[in-house]
Design an enzyme around this catalytic site. Structure first.
Site, PDB file in Angstrom:
ATOM      1  N   ASP A   1      -7.117  -3.469   4.582  1.00  0.00           N
ATOM      2  CA  ASP A   1      -6.110  -4.354   3.993  1.00  0.00           C
ATOM      3  C   ASP A   1      -6.256  -5.790   4.469  1.00  0.00           C
ATOM      4  OD1 ASP A   1      -4.785  -2.382   2.513  1.00  0.00           O
ATOM      5  OD2 ASP A   1      -3.649  -1.727   4.256  1.00  0.00           O
TER       6      ASP A   1
ATOM      7  N   ASP B   1       0.868  -1.168   0.000  1.00  0.00           N
ATOM      8  CA  ASP B   1       0.000   0.000   0.000  1.00  0.00           C
ATOM      9  C   ASP B   1       0.911   1.225   0.000  1.00  0.00           C
ATOM     10  OD1 ASP B   1      -2.260   1.514   0.107  1.00  0.00           O
ATOM     11  OD2 ASP B   1      -2.534   1.319   2.258  1.00  0.00           O
TER      12      ASP B   1
ATOM     13  N   ASP C   1      -1.489  -1.837   6.411  1.00  0.00           N
ATOM     14  CA  ASP C   1      -1.620  -1.448   7.819  1.00  0.00           C
ATOM     15  C   ASP C   1      -3.039  -1.111   8.238  1.00  0.00           C
ATOM     16  OD1 ASP C   1      -1.949   0.894   6.422  1.00  0.00           O
ATOM     17  OD2 ASP C   1      -0.722   2.107   7.767  1.00  0.00           O
TER      18      ASP C   1
END
Length: 777
Positions: free
Chosen positions: A669, A466, A665
């Site tokens: 996710d 990400d 995080d």
């Protein structure tokens, strides 16, 4: 006096004045010799010296009656497990019912091992008996023909006297484990050792006391040869191996013990009247105010309520740079206060602290099994019966084809086969490496959830990351406010901030902080609604306000073509541009930039050097994402992806034959982390992300992934070395012990040499695994 809480109330004399022990809660009879202490003009009485000393260590805690509330901070009872069979968990030390190995604490402690103490004593006694036995049997080779001096029969009696206590007492744990293996139908190394020692000892007794049952050819001029010295030396050597193994296995827990030692033993409690004193850590409860002085370790997880300082968090995260802390900031137990004095409010204590959870995760990883262990397990399942079969076959072959005295040769070869075989070397090959690696990873801020994740990490070829919070700091700052119509920049910022106060997204926090810093009018939003992957909307001061990306504006039927040119100019600078619509009209743009972490570029360079392809999957705009990717040298960008798109990306890549690791995080996710071959949670993120991941990085940056990858590859390499050694040792050792080389060399392997080789095999595997403690991460 012992600390005995089993005494019944009936033990107290009738009519005696009683009170409650403030430490343990027992009813205590007040007598002249009853232990007592004074605190704040009150007298307290105790059932034992132990309770008395505990009270003296923290009188306020016990005097106000908080002892009974402090249950969760109390240490749990120590449990023990088998390193080869983690499903075996016991409340006391002992031997594994499956393999017979000594159980070890689930969480390593400084408590001495009863098994190690006992085996060390038996080892020295066995060695003391082995020396005169060797002199009696082999002294003539070094100029000490003791057997000739005392006579063969007398020497045999002396050997019997020396050997019997060793076989029947010192080796008793071996026979007990061997018998348990038969009863439990789980043959193991102790089955083989018991059979080998028993065979040598029983044969020797018959040869000593009933020599007439043997043909004349076995008497060798004086009497029938015995194996008393072989039985005792085998026992002594097995004990040597066990002691070395137990000591080596204790060292695999050094990393966890080092983590546990990070927490201080006391905490400086501040009472309501301002009094401060050092209290035992186990007496600290949630809500207590604690002073953390310069140079002290933070005792528990909590929140700073007064003072400013910088904290060294490197012991937990591996990051050397101190972190500034002030009122409202969270602090983690075991981190070191560098300069200023802090007052914190205890939040999580005992088993709830981050440090305790790290230790728990590492302990769980130690007990997990890697897929590569499956092959060794399959071999081990048939190993002992196969070895017994080989021993019987060797005995029969020597009896049929061996030279005279055939029985002597047949017993020697059979005993050597039984003794040299080492199923433990096979069984330990994987778990001992995983145990050591889990501890080493924890020291470097890499927490391994289970052995399977570590093994899979070694084979990963693609990493999906990400952007926000992974590549970047995760603390974006407001950079631009652009008006597109009649609404002023100040009003746009005020309306956007009012909406974003209802959102928990990092970009929302940046807009709110930026608005406050610029003095924008504070307003409140109503009818707030968050639209996943697009933006937010609501009502502010009677006006309909929406803030989001291009997709959200298009859903509202707004034309963004001209505005996109201005937004793209901001995105090409690596900024995230968001549109603001007021009363159904596109009114402006707010832009936010999230600084890239200092370590990210170097981490991606090292990941490329390790052969990984790096893909950035972000919900951000393509231009912004491409700008960040170009700066960092990322291989591929997937922009504007929703949480479900990340999972689809992983599924597509897997169909192409790739092994994927996903780093993230956030809560959004979690599905992708669970879908990847290896999910990697950044330690700065949400708890649900950590639950879904196989690896958690406490440092929260990509260098942690570099360390995790290095550790995984080193561990898998170490496991393969151990398995090769274990298989090779048994593959060569057993045939040689059976006499395969005798027709060529004329030599037959002595049972004593076989015992030495067997003892060293497990120790060699453990020693090789311990090299992982020094792997450079």
């Amino acid at each position: 006096m012992d600390h005995d809480h089993k005494r019944a109330k009936s033990d107290i004399p009738e009519g005696a004045e009683t009170t409650k022990d403030p430490v343990c809660g027992m009813t205590v009879a007040i007598a002249p010799d009853t232990r007592q202490a004074e605190f704040e003009d009150q007298s307290f009485h105790f059932c034992s010296e132990k309770c008395h000393m505990k009270f003296e260590g923290d009188p306020w805690f016990y005097a106000v009656g908080r002892a009974q509330e402090c249950k969760k901070a109390a240490p749990a009872n120590v449990q023990y497990t088998c390193p080869m069979h983690p499903e075996i968990v016991r409340d006391a030390q002992g031997a594994c019912p499956i393999c017979g190995m000594a159980l070890e604490p689930v969480v390593p402690s400084d408590e001495p091992s009863d098994e190690l103490t006992d085996f060390t004593r038996r080892m020295w006694i066995s060695a003391a008996a082995a020396v005169p036995l060797i002199v009696l049997t082999m002294g003539e080779f070094v100029g000490l023909p003791v057997r000739d001096w005392v006579g063969h029969q007398t020497a045999s009696y002396l050997e019997f006297v020396l050997a019997t206590p060793i076989v029947l007492w010192a080796a008793l744990p071996f026979f007990k484990r061997g018998w348990d293996s038969v009863v439990n139908r789980s043959p193991n190394m102790w089955t083989l050792i018991s059979l080998g020692v028993a065979a040598a000892y029983i044969y020797s007794i018959v040869a000593t006391f009933l020599p007439g049952v043997f043909p004349e050819v076995y008497r060798m001029g004086q009497g029938v040869g015995t194996y008393f010295e072989a039985a005792v030396v085998i026992i002594a050597l097995v004990f040597v191996g066990q002691v070395l193994e137990l000591r080596a296995r204790e060292r695999t827990g050094d990393a966890i013990r080092a983590l546990l030692d990070l927490a201080p033993k006391t905490a400086r409690r501040i009472l309501a009247d301002g009094t401060e004193y050092d209290a035992p850590l186990e007496n600290i409860m949630e809500g207590d105010r604690l002073r953390v002085r310069p140079g002290d370790a933070v005792p528990v997880d909590g929140v700073v309520i007064d003072g400013r300082s910088s904290l060294d968090e490197s012991m937990l995260t591996g990051e050397a740079m101190p972190v500034e802390k002030g009122p409202g900031d969270t602090v983690t137990g075991a981190t070191i206060n560098k300069n200023g004095s802090l007052v914190i409010e205890a939040g999580k204590v005992g088993a709830d602290t981050v440090l305790a959870q790290i230790v728990a995760m590492v302990s769980n990883a130690r007990r997990s099994r890697a897929p590569i262990q499956g092959m060794a397990d399959r071999v081990a399942a048939v190993f002992v019966p196969a070895v017994v079969g080989v021993a019987i076959f060797a005995f029969v072959m020597w009896m049929i084809f061996g030279p005279e005295p055939v029985l002597v040769y047949a017993i020697a070869s059979a005993v050597s086969v039984l003794i040299i075989a080492c199923p433990c070397a096979l069984g330990l090959a994987t778990p001992i490496s995983i145990t050591t690696a889990a501890g080493r990873g924890a020291q470097a801020g890499v927490l391994i959830k289970d052995a399977e994740a570590l093994e899979r990490m070694a084979g990963v070829d693609t990493l999906i990351v990400d952007k926000t919070g992974t590549l970047t700091m995760g603390k974006p700052k407001l950079t631009d406010t652009v008006a597109l119509g009649d609404v002023s920049e100040a009003d746009i910022l005020s309306l956007a901030a009012a909406l974003e106060r209802g959102s928990e997204h990092p970009l929302a926090e940046a807009i709110v902080e930026g608005a406050e810093a610029q003095g924008a009018t504070r307003q409140e939003a109503a009818d707030f609604e968050a639209i996943t992957g697009k933006g937010v909307r609501g009502t502010v001061g009677g006006r309909a306000v929406a803030l989001g990306n291009t997709a959200m504006m298009q859903d509202m039927g707004l034309e963004t073509t001209q505005a996109e040119e201005k937004a793209d100019a901001l995105r090409e600078m690596g900024k995230t541009a968001m549109f603001v619509a007021v009363d159904g009209v596109l009114a402006g743009i707010v832009a936010v930039a999230d600084p890239i972490k200092d370590s990210t570029a170097q981490a991606i360079k090292e990941l490329h050097a390790q052969g990984l392809r790096v893909i950035m999957a972000t919900g951000d705009n393509a231009r912004t994402a491409q700008a960040v990717a170009a700066t960092l040298g990322i291989d591929e960008v997937r922009a504007g992806v929703l949480p479900e798109d990340k999972k689809k990306l992983i599924d597509d890549l897997r169909k192409q034959g790739h092994k994927i690791a996903m780093a993230g995080d956030g809560v959004n996710d979690a599905p992708a982390l669970a879908a990847a071959d290896v999910g990697i949670a950044m330690g700065t993120g949400a708890d649900v992300a950590m639950e879904s991941a196989g690896i958690t990085l406490l440092g929260g940056d990509l260098m942690g992934i570099v360390r995790a990858r290095k550790l995984a590859r080193a561990t898998l390499r170490n496991i393969k070395q151990n398995l090769f050694f274990a298989f090779a040792y048994n593959a060569f050792g057993v045939p040689i012990a059976a006499g395969l080389l005798y027709p060529v060399t004329g030599l037959l392997l002595s049972p004593m040499i076989a015992a030495a080789a067997m003892s060293l095999s497990s120790v060699s595997v453990i020693t090789n695994a311990l090299r992982l403690r020094r792997v450079d991460l």
